[in-house]
Design a protein around this motif. Structure first.
Motif, mmCIF file in Angstrom:
data_model
loop_
_atom_site.group_PDB
_atom_site.id
_atom_site.type_symbol
_atom_site.label_atom_id
_atom_site.label_comp_id
_atom_site.label_asym_id
_atom_site.label_seq_id
_atom_site.Cartn_x
_atom_site.Cartn_y
_atom_site.Cartn_z
ATOM 1 N N SER A 220 0.828 -1.223 0.000
ATOM 2 C CA SER A 220 0.000 0.000 0.000
ATOM 3 C C SER A 220 0.860 1.269 0.000
ATOM 4 O O SER A 220 0.840 2.071 0.939
ATOM 5 C CB SER A 220 -0.944 0.002 1.213
ATOM 6 O OG SER A 220 -1.674 -1.211 1.276
ATOM 7 N N ILE A 221 1.596 1.441 -1.089
ATOM 8 C CA ILE A 221 2.605 2.504 -1.178
ATOM 9 C C ILE A 221 1.975 3.874 -1.456
ATOM 10 O O ILE A 221 1.146 4.019 -2.353
ATOM 11 C CB ILE A 221 3.633 2.147 -2.275
ATOM 12 C CG1 ILE A 221 4.434 0.915 -1.841
ATOM 13 C CG2 ILE A 221 4.561 3.322 -2.580
ATOM 14 C CD1 ILE A 221 5.243 0.268 -2.944
ATOM 15 N N VAL A 222 2.374 4.874 -0.674
ATOM 16 C CA VAL A 222 1.886 6.245 -0.886
ATOM 17 C C VAL A 222 3.001 7.208 -1.306
ATOM 18 O O VAL A 222 2.732 8.318 -1.737
ATOM 19 C CB VAL A 222 1.186 6.832 0.366
ATOM 20 C CG1 VAL A 222 -0.122 6.103 0.640
ATOM 21 C CG2 VAL A 222 2.112 6.806 1.579
ATOM 22 N N ARG A 223 4.250 6.747 -1.160
ATOM 23 C CA ARG A 223 5.336 7.652 -1.505
ATOM 24 C C ARG A 223 6.555 6.897 -2.030
ATOM 25 O O ARG A 223 6.929 5.852 -1.473
ATOM 26 C CB ARG A 223 5.737 8.479 -0.284
ATOM 27 C CG ARG A 223 6.707 9.586 -0.606
ATOM 28 C CD ARG A 223 6.946 10.475 0.600
ATOM 29 N NE ARG A 223 7.850 11.561 0.234
ATOM 30 C CZ ARG A 223 8.431 12.379 1.108
ATOM 31 N NH1 ARG A 223 8.189 12.233 2.405
ATOM 32 N NH2 ARG A 223 9.235 13.335 0.703
ATOM 33 N N ILE A 224 7.151 7.432 -3.086
ATOM 34 C CA ILE A 224 8.374 6.869 -3.672
ATOM 35 C C ILE A 224 9.347 8.033 -3.842
ATOM 36 O O ILE A 224 9.019 9.031 -4.495
ATOM 37 C CB ILE A 224 8.080 6.213 -5.041
ATOM 38 C CG1 ILE A 224 7.073 5.060 -4.878
ATOM 39 C CG2 ILE A 224 9.379 5.712 -5.692
ATOM 40 C CD1 ILE A 224 6.624 4.434 -6.199
ATOM 41 N N THR A 225 10.519 7.921 -3.221
ATOM 42 C CA THR A 225 11.485 9.021 -3.250
ATOM 43 C C THR A 225 12.827 8.537 -3.795
ATOM 44 O O THR A 225 13.389 7.557 -3.299
ATOM 45 C CB THR A 225 11.683 9.589 -1.823
ATOM 46 O OG1 THR A 225 10.406 9.884 -1.255
ATOM 47 C CG2 THR A 225 12.525 10.855 -1.858
#
Ligand SMILES: Nc1nc2c(c(=O)[nH]1)N[C@H]1C(S)=C(S)[C@@H](COP(=O)(O)O)O[C@H]1N2
Ligand SMILES: [Mo]
Length: 300
Positions: A220-225
Motif C-alpha cells: 500500500s505505497i503512498v510515496r516513492i522518493t
C-alpha cells in the motif's frame, strides 16, 4: 466472467492466462495500447505451481493490521483504497502526486508468477498482476544523481488497528538500490489471480522483489522518493543485527535465530512440505550480477 472468480480456482485456471483478467487489470493494459497478446507469464513460471487464492489471501504479514497471520484478512477491509495517489519525489524530473488511475492508464499490466519467500522461512508461489517499477520511475524521470529508491506505506491510525502499538516505527518504509529497482523482475503488483489485489496483500499497489525476503515487498505505497543516500528501512531499524538493507534470499546465510537453508511450503496439506531454499530465491541467473564482488555475509 466475474462470477467465475467467486468459485474455487484450480491450477489450470491460473495458468490459463488472460482469460480471467478482470476489468480494471484489463483496462490498464488496453489503455496502454497492449492487447491480450501482450499479457503473458515469464518462462520460469511454467514449472511453478501457484499457492491457492485462499492461502495467498488469508496467511499474511501486514503488521499495520496486527501481527497475527489472520489479522490482515480480518481487518484490512477497513483500508480506504479509493481514491489513492502516490507521491513521487526526490531526484526526479517530474515530482508530484500521481493518481492511481493515471498511473494505471500509462502502465502495461502483465502476469508474473513468482516464488515468494518470507524471512520467517515459509514460501508461496503467487500469480501477480503488475507493471515494471522501471516504467513508473522512467515516467517520473530519474535524475543522474539518484542511487536509491525509498518507499513508504500509508499510515492511517483510524483504519489500521495495528499501528496503535509500536511494533515498528510507523510508517513502514523500505528501500532498494536503483539498479535493483530498475531490474525487470521488480514489479509493482496491482492484482493477484487477475483480480484487483486484496487489501491484506497491499492494495492498491505494492512492491514485489522476488529474489529478496518478503519484508522488502512493501505494501500500500503512498510515496516513492529517489535519493542519493541509502534510505532507512523498517526491519533494519527495528533490529539491524537480524535484518540488513539487502535481504537477498540466501540459503547459506542463516538468520541469527534460525536456518535459512530450507522453507515450509504454504498450502501443502496437513503435513507441511519443506523444500530447499534457492540462492536469490531461484533468480540467481537474472540478478546474481547485481551483487558481483560483494560479500553477501556482510551485505546481508
Ligand atoms: N506495509 C507493510 N508491508 C509489508 C509488511 C508489513 O507488515 N507492512 N510485511 C512484509 C512481509 S514480512 C511479508 S512476508 C510480505 C507478505 O506479503 P503477503 O501478505 O502478500 O504474502 O509483505 C511485506 N510487506
Ligand atoms: Mo516476511
Amino acid at each position: 466472467m466475474a462470477y467465475r472468480w467467486k468459485n474455487d480456482l484450480t491450477d489450470r485456471d491460473v495458468t490459463d492466462e488472460a482469460v480471467y483478467l478482470n476489468r480494471r487489470q484489463l483496462l490498464a493494459g488496453a489503455a496502454a495500447g497492449v492487447g491480450l497478446a501482450g499479457i503473458g507469464s515469464r518462462a520460469t513460471a511454467a514449472e511453478l505451481e501457484p499457492t491457492s487464492w485462499e492461502d495467498v489471501t488469508s496467511y499474511n504479514n501486514y503488521y499495520e493490521f496486527g501481527t497475527g497471520k489472520d489479522d490482515p484478512a480480518k481487518y484490512a477491509h477497513r483500508l480506504t483504497v479509493e481514491p489513492w495517489s502516490v507521491q513521487i519525489d526526490g531526484l526526479v524530473d517530474s515530482p508530484g502526486s500521481y493518481a492511481f488511475e493515471d498511473i494505471m492508464a500509462k502502465m502495461t499490466v502483465e502476469e508474473r508468477i513468482y516464488r515468494f519467500r518470507c524471512v520467517e522461512a515459509w514460501s508461496m508461489v503467487v500469480p501477480w498482476n503488475g507493471f515494471e517499477l522501471a516504467d513508473l520511475l522512467e515516467m517520473a524521470g530519474v535524475q543522474s544523481g539518484a542511487k536509491y529508491v525509498a518507499f513508504e506505506t500509508a499510515l492511517r491510525p483510524d483504519e489500521m488497528p495495528g499501528v496503535a502499538r509500536p511494533v515498528l516505527d510507523w510508517p513502514y518504509v523500505e528501500g532498494l538500490r536503483l539498479d535493483e529497482a530498475m531490474h525487470p523482475l521488480t514489479i509493482m503488483a496491482t492484482g493477484i489471480y487477475g483480480r484487483d489485489i486484496p487489501n491484506q496483500n497491499g492494495a492498491p499497489l505494492r512492491l514485489v522483489v522476488p529474489w529478496k525476503y518478503g519484508f522488502k515487498s512493501i505494501k500500500s505505497i503512498v510515496r516513492i522518493t529517489l535519493t542519493e543516500d541509502e534510505p532507512p528501512t523498517s526491519w533494519n531499524k527495528a533490529n539491524p543485527r537480524e535484518y540488513g538493507f539487502y535481504s537477498n534470499v540466501n540459503p547459506e546465510v542463516d538468520h541469527p535465530r534460525w536456518s535459512q537453508a530450507s522453507e515450509r511450503v504454504i498450502g501443502t496439506g496437513l503435513f507441511a512440505r519443506r523444500q530447499d531454499t534457492l540462492m536469490f530465491n531461484g533468480y540467481a541467473d537474472e540478478v546474481g550480477a547485481l551483487y558481483a564482488g560483494m560479500d553477501l555475509t556482510k551485505n546481508f
